[in-house]
Scaffold this motif. Structure first.
Motif, PDB file in Angstrom:
ATOM      1  N   HIS A 260       0.908  -1.159  -0.209  1.00 38.21           N
ATOM      2  CA  HIS A 260      -0.322   0.356   0.114  1.00 38.21           C
ATOM      3  C   HIS A 260       1.209   1.348   0.028  1.00 38.21           C
ATOM      4  O   HIS A 260       0.863   2.375  -0.820  1.00 38.21           O
ATOM      5  N   VAL A 261       1.974   1.183   1.094  1.00 39.62           N
ATOM      6  CA  VAL A 261       2.878   2.391   1.200  1.00 39.62           C
ATOM      7  C   VAL A 261       3.634   2.470  -0.259  1.00 39.62           C
ATOM      8  O   VAL A 261       3.399   3.688  -1.019  1.00 39.62           O
ATOM      9  N   VAL A 262       3.953   1.548  -0.786  1.00 38.12           N
ATOM     10  CA  VAL A 262       4.673   1.610  -2.502  1.00 38.12           C
ATOM     11  C   VAL A 262       3.685   2.109  -3.036  1.00 38.12           C
ATOM     12  O   VAL A 262       4.808   3.291  -4.500  1.00 38.12           O
ATOM     13  N   LYS A 263       2.686   1.736  -3.335  1.00 42.33           N
ATOM     14  CA  LYS A 263       1.495   1.743  -4.054  1.00 42.33           C
ATOM     15  C   LYS A 263       1.204   3.969  -4.406  1.00 42.33           C
ATOM     16  O   LYS A 263       1.090   3.947  -5.189  1.00 42.33           O
ATOM     17  N   HIS A 264       1.711   3.985  -2.702  1.00 36.23           N
ATOM     18  CA  HIS A 264       0.691   5.564  -2.546  1.00 36.23           C
ATOM     19  C   HIS A 264       2.174   6.518  -2.690  1.00 36.23           C
ATOM     20  O   HIS A 264       2.012   7.625  -2.312  1.00 36.23           O
ATOM     21  N   ARG A 265       3.252   6.216  -3.374  1.00 38.87           N
ATOM     22  CA  ARG A 265       4.572   6.755  -3.323  1.00 38.87           C
ATOM     23  C   ARG A 265       3.492   7.704  -4.060  1.00 38.87           C
ATOM     24  O   ARG A 265       3.869   7.811  -5.419  1.00 38.87           O
TER      25      ARG A 265
END
Length: 265
Positions: A260-265
């Motif tokens: 989730h973090v990687v996707k929304h960076r």
């Protein structure tokens, strides 16, 4: 593995427990009731210890205490200005009561271990029937109020505007459902860690599901993966099933969070 009767019973019981906790957990997370699930697990410990003291099955003592506790603590959390302090005091009281009941009942450490960490491997046919029946009751209760519960849990302001309140029928039904889920979920992971099944699968599902049905489906899926894999690994290693369930659910959550973090960076 399934040649052993106790493993067949364990998988059947854990399947219904996982489904129940997966469904209820979505609303626990949505309503920010993780603290309540944790508190009820400690109240459930005292209830199970009380049941051992008076000579009945721990499940029934846990049900009694969590049902009473869910209404009381739920109301307190809504009306107290210092709910964290009040609930901490209640948790401390019931942990102390649990220790007292075990001490005066003269039970050995095995009872305390089973209550705190679960004993799904030792569940018999009657225990499976009880857990399945209770699980079905919880699911039917959620289904009965699901429309209003969805509204109140995911759009609280809109729910208030339309007259749906947590202190009304919807809130009470959910608190009862949560109490029963804690009691039955504790049979597999114990009162100490039952909040894992009520929070982690549903928290993970929120990173993936875009609708309420999708979140429920993913939550149930992750709960099932945890208990099934945990039972299998516990069987082949003879290590505690609770350890594997907790570890698996944490790993799944961390992977979902990382993606989730990687996707929304």
């Amino acid at each position: 593995m399934f040649q052993y009767e106790f493993m067949r019973y364990a998988f059947l019981a854990s399947t219904f427990i996982a489904i129940t906790c997966g469904v209820v957990g979505v609303y626990v997370v949505a309503r920010s009731y993780a603290f309540l699930a944790h508190t009820l697990s400690e109240i459930g410990f005292a209830g199970a210890a009380f049941a051992v003291f008076i000579g009945i099955a721990p499940l029934w003592g846990m049900l009694l205490f969590t049902l009473l506790g869910s209404i009381g603590v739920g109301e307190l959390s809504l009306h107290s200005d210092q709910k964290e302090s009040s609930i901490s005091a209640i948790s401390a009281l019931f942990i102390g009561l649990g220790v007292l009941f075990l001490a005066i009942s003269g039970s050995n450490s095995r009872y305390a271990t089973n209550i705190l960490f679960g004993s799904i491997i030792g569940v018999d046919k009657q225990g499976v029937i009880q857990l399945v029946v209770l699980s079905v009751i919880v699911l039917l209760m959620i289904l009965l109020v699901q429309r209003n519960l969805n509204f109140d849990s995911f759009d609280h302001i809109g729910a208030i505007a339309h007259g749906v309140h947590t202190t009304g029928l919807v809130g009470i039904v959910f608190l009862i459902s949560l109490a029963m889920s804690v009691a039955i979920g504790a049979q597999i992971v114990g009162s100490l860690l039952v909040f894992i099944l009520l929070t982690l699968p549903s928290s993970t599902a929120r990173y993936i599901g875009r609708t309420i049905p999708a979140m429920i489906a993913w939550s149930v899926f992750f709960a099932l993966i945890g208990v099934w894999a945990g039972l299998y690994l516990g069987f082949i290693t003879n290590w505690p099933v609770t350890f594997f369930i907790a570890t698996i659910e944490v790993v799944i959550y961390l992977v979902a969070y990382g993606l989730h973090v990687v996707k929304h960076r």
